[in-house]
Design a protein around this motif. Structure first.
Motif, short mmCIF file in Angstrom:
data_model
loop_
_atom_site.label_atom_id
_atom_site.label_comp_id
_atom_site.label_asym_id
_atom_site.label_seq_id
_atom_site.Cartn_x
_atom_site.Cartn_y
_atom_site.Cartn_z
N GLU A 1 -5.73 0.47 -3.49
CA GLU A 1 -5.93 0.50 -4.93
C GLU A 1 -7.40 0.72 -5.28
O GLU A 1 -7.72 1.42 -6.25
N ALA A 2 -8.29 0.15 -4.49
CA ALA A 2 -9.72 0.32 -4.75
C ALA A 2 -10.15 1.77 -4.60
O ALA A 2 -10.99 2.28 -5.37
N LEU A 3 -9.61 2.47 -3.62
CA LEU A 3 -9.90 3.88 -3.42
C LEU A 3 -9.43 4.70 -4.61
O LEU A 3 -10.16 5.54 -5.15
N LEU A 4 -8.20 4.47 -5.04
CA LEU A 4 -7.66 5.19 -6.19
C LEU A 4 -8.46 4.89 -7.46
O LEU A 4 -8.71 5.78 -8.26
N PHE B 1 4.92 8.50 -7.03
CA PHE B 1 4.13 7.28 -7.15
C PHE B 1 4.39 6.22 -6.08
O PHE B 1 3.59 5.30 -5.91
N GLY B 2 5.46 6.31 -5.30
CA GLY B 2 5.67 5.37 -4.21
C GLY B 2 5.68 3.93 -4.68
O GLY B 2 6.55 3.51 -5.42
N SER B 3 4.67 3.16 -4.28
CA SER B 3 4.59 1.76 -4.68
C SER B 3 3.79 1.56 -5.95
O SER B 3 3.53 0.43 -6.35
N CYS B 4 3.38 2.64 -6.58
CA CYS B 4 2.67 2.64 -7.87
C CYS B 4 1.25 2.08 -7.77
O CYS B 4 0.74 1.49 -8.71
N SER B 5 0.58 2.33 -6.67
CA SER B 5 -0.82 1.93 -6.54
C SER B 5 -1.70 2.64 -7.56
O SER B 5 -2.62 2.04 -8.13
N ALA C 1 -1.25 0.98 -10.93
CA ALA C 1 -1.97 -0.29 -11.01
C ALA C 1 -3.47 -0.06 -11.18
O ALA C 1 -4.12 -0.72 -11.99
N ALA C 2 -4.01 0.88 -10.41
CA ALA C 2 -5.44 1.17 -10.50
C ALA C 2 -5.81 1.71 -11.88
O ALA C 2 -6.86 1.37 -12.43
N ALA C 3 -4.94 2.55 -12.44
CA ALA C 3 -5.21 3.11 -13.76
C ALA C 3 -5.16 2.05 -14.85
O ALA C 3 -6.06 1.96 -15.70
N PRO D 1 5.37 2.92 2.99
CA PRO D 1 4.76 3.22 4.30
C PRO D 1 3.47 4.03 4.25
O PRO D 1 2.70 4.00 5.20
N THR D 2 3.24 4.77 3.17
CA THR D 2 1.98 5.53 3.08
C THR D 2 1.15 5.07 1.88
O THR D 2 0.42 5.86 1.29
N GLU D 3 1.24 3.82 1.53
CA GLU D 3 0.54 3.27 0.37
C GLU D 3 -0.98 3.42 0.53
O GLU D 3 -1.54 3.16 1.58
#
Length: 269
Positions: free
Chosen positions: A205-208, A227-231, A234-236, A200-202
């Motif tokens: 990915e581009a911002l991260l 990490f929630g949904s692990c955005s 993924a970005a890292a 709900p607060t994802e």
């Protein structure tokens, strides 16, 4: 695909995900081993009054009421004192695991910004006569407040007087922060929010990814204890960084490791 599954840990390529309490899991990390802590802490700001923060209907403020209780997540209805206690414990670990000059970037909203800053940057509070929840900050980690970033969501949100379209990112460093890797990164970052994401607060990915590229070297280690949904993971991984993340809820832990497994497969193809 290099994938290793254990009951409470998943290692996929250069990323390791842990299920459980973030304080306990971060204790497994070595001192001065982390380049960047990038996290979206539980804001605990769904109500403006303390009594309302523990009421279920007061915490469902981000468009999730229709999904019912299972749509939301734990630890987002803490009192201010409980929030500061949690962040103080996290900050002690962040100060320990960050390399000298390492960066800490925490998403937060305007209602809890001061509480987060107080719980992390205790050096700015020493010598003040404080009582109540702010007194907990005196024992917090000694991390230096380095600045404030704004995430411009591009689209208008809700608001009583003025409609919201931003969130805040507090920036701290361990001692004198290392030079940014990208001197062209502004302190206002414009990215549309995630719609119908895995959490709900994802966060986008581009911002991260933009934050990671500015503060963590290639091959460095990024940590997200919520990490929630692990955005962030993924970005890292997409940008050649290693990742260590912690999530307390099984449903989001499973969603996170599956997301990274799919990403790792795509990158290997």
């Amino acid at each position: 695909m290099n994938e290793k599954r254990m009951p409470d840990f998943v290692t996929i390529g250069g990323a390791t995900l842990a299920l459980g309490d973030c304080i306990e899991r971060m204790q497994d990390l070595q001192d001065a081993s982390v380049d960047l802590v990038l996290t979206d802490v539980p804001y605990s700001s769904g109500a403006t009054r303390e009594a309302g923060k523990t009421a279920y209907n007061k915490t469902m403020t981000r468009g999730t009421k229709e999904g019912g209780r299972d749509r939301w997540f734990g630890s987002d209805s803490l009192s201010t004192r409980g929030f500061m206690s949690l962040i103080r414990q996290c900050a002690l670990q962040w100060q320990r695991i960050l390399v000298p000059g390492g960066h800490l970037l925490c998403f937060i909203d305007w209602r809890m910004m001061d509480s987060l800053a107080d719980a992390v940057a205790a050096d700015e509070l020493r010598g003040l006569a404080l009582r109540g929840e702010a007194a907990d900050a005196i024992e917090s980690a000694d991390l230096r407040r380095a600045g404030l970033l704004v995430w411009d969501k591009v689209h208008l949100g809700m608001g009583r007087h003025f409609r919201n379209r931003h969130e805040l990112i507090l920036h701290f460093t361990k001692g004198v922060g290392r030079e940014p890797l990208n001197h062209r990164t502004p302190n206002v970052l414009s990215h549309p929010p995630v719609r119908f994401g895995l959490h709900p607060t994802e966060k986008p990915e581009a911002l991260l990814g933009e934050l990671i590229e500015a503060t963590c070297p290639v091959g460095g280690l990024v940590v997200d204890p919520f990490f929630g949904s692990c955005s962030a993971g993924a970005a890292a991984v997409k940008r050649g960084r290693r990742f260590f993340g912690v999530e307390r809820e099984q449903r989001y832990f499973d969603a996170g490791w599956k997301r990274l497994a799919e990403l790792n497969a795509d990158l290997a193809a």
